[in-house]
Scaffold this motif. Structure first.
Motif, mmCIF file in Angstrom:
data_model
loop_
_atom_site.group_PDB
_atom_site.id
_atom_site.type_symbol
_atom_site.label_atom_id
_atom_site.label_comp_id
_atom_site.label_asym_id
_atom_site.label_seq_id
_atom_site.Cartn_x
_atom_site.Cartn_y
_atom_site.Cartn_z
ATOM 1 N N GLU A 9 30.515 184.560 -98.320
ATOM 2 C CA GLU A 9 30.042 185.129 -97.055
ATOM 3 C C GLU A 9 29.807 184.028 -96.025
ATOM 4 O OE1 GLU A 9 26.557 187.330 -98.105
ATOM 5 O OE2 GLU A 9 27.711 189.029 -98.889
ATOM 6 N N ARG A 38 28.858 184.880 -104.305
ATOM 7 C CA ARG A 38 29.107 185.839 -103.220
ATOM 8 C C ARG A 38 28.564 185.300 -101.902
ATOM 9 N NH1 ARG A 38 26.492 189.241 -100.412
ATOM 10 N NH2 ARG A 38 24.556 189.062 -101.579
ATOM 11 N N ARG A 39 27.373 184.708 -101.945
ATOM 12 C CA ARG A 39 26.777 184.137 -100.724
ATOM 13 C C ARG A 39 27.622 182.988 -100.184
ATOM 14 N NH1 ARG A 39 20.726 182.946 -102.004
ATOM 15 N NH2 ARG A 39 21.138 181.560 -100.264
ATOM 16 N N GLU A 85 25.723 186.109 -107.736
ATOM 17 C CA GLU A 85 25.157 186.381 -106.408
ATOM 18 C C GLU A 85 25.289 185.168 -105.501
ATOM 19 O OE1 GLU A 85 23.363 188.150 -103.166
ATOM 20 O OE2 GLU A 85 24.249 189.028 -104.954
ATOM 21 N N GLU A 86 25.099 183.994 -106.056
ATOM 22 C CA GLU A 86 25.232 182.766 -105.268
ATOM 23 C C GLU A 86 26.687 182.534 -104.879
ATOM 24 O OE1 GLU A 86 23.776 179.690 -103.121
ATOM 25 O OE2 GLU A 86 22.613 181.180 -104.213
#
Length: 75
Positions: free
Chosen positions: A36, A32-33, A29-30
């Motif tokens: 982004e 992916r951030r 998740e990190e």
């Protein structure tokens, strides 16, 4: 009279190198951030600005060279 003469021309162009930690200790998740954030920031860069991505984990390597426009999908 010309000794030490310097001509300076200011520029508004920007060159940014994003450095991303992609080691196994970074949760998906990190990661992916991070992508982004890089893409959102690159989208706001000016038409003459350049960007690149340096990825490191076990070893560092240049994922995307400094260029324009910058956009990354996955690392």
């Amino acid at each position: 009279a010309l000794a030490g003469l310097q001509l300076r021309q200011p520029t508004r162009r920007l060159a940014v190198l994003f450095v991303l930690d992609q080691s196994n200790s970074i949760p998906p998740e990190e990661r992916r951030r991070m992508l982004e954030y890089v893409n959102a920031t690159a989208a706001r860069m000016g038409p003459e600005d350049q960007g690149g991505v340096l990825v490191f984990g076990g070893d560092a390597y240049l994922e995307l060279e400094v260029k324009k426009p910058l956009s990354i999908r996955q690392v």
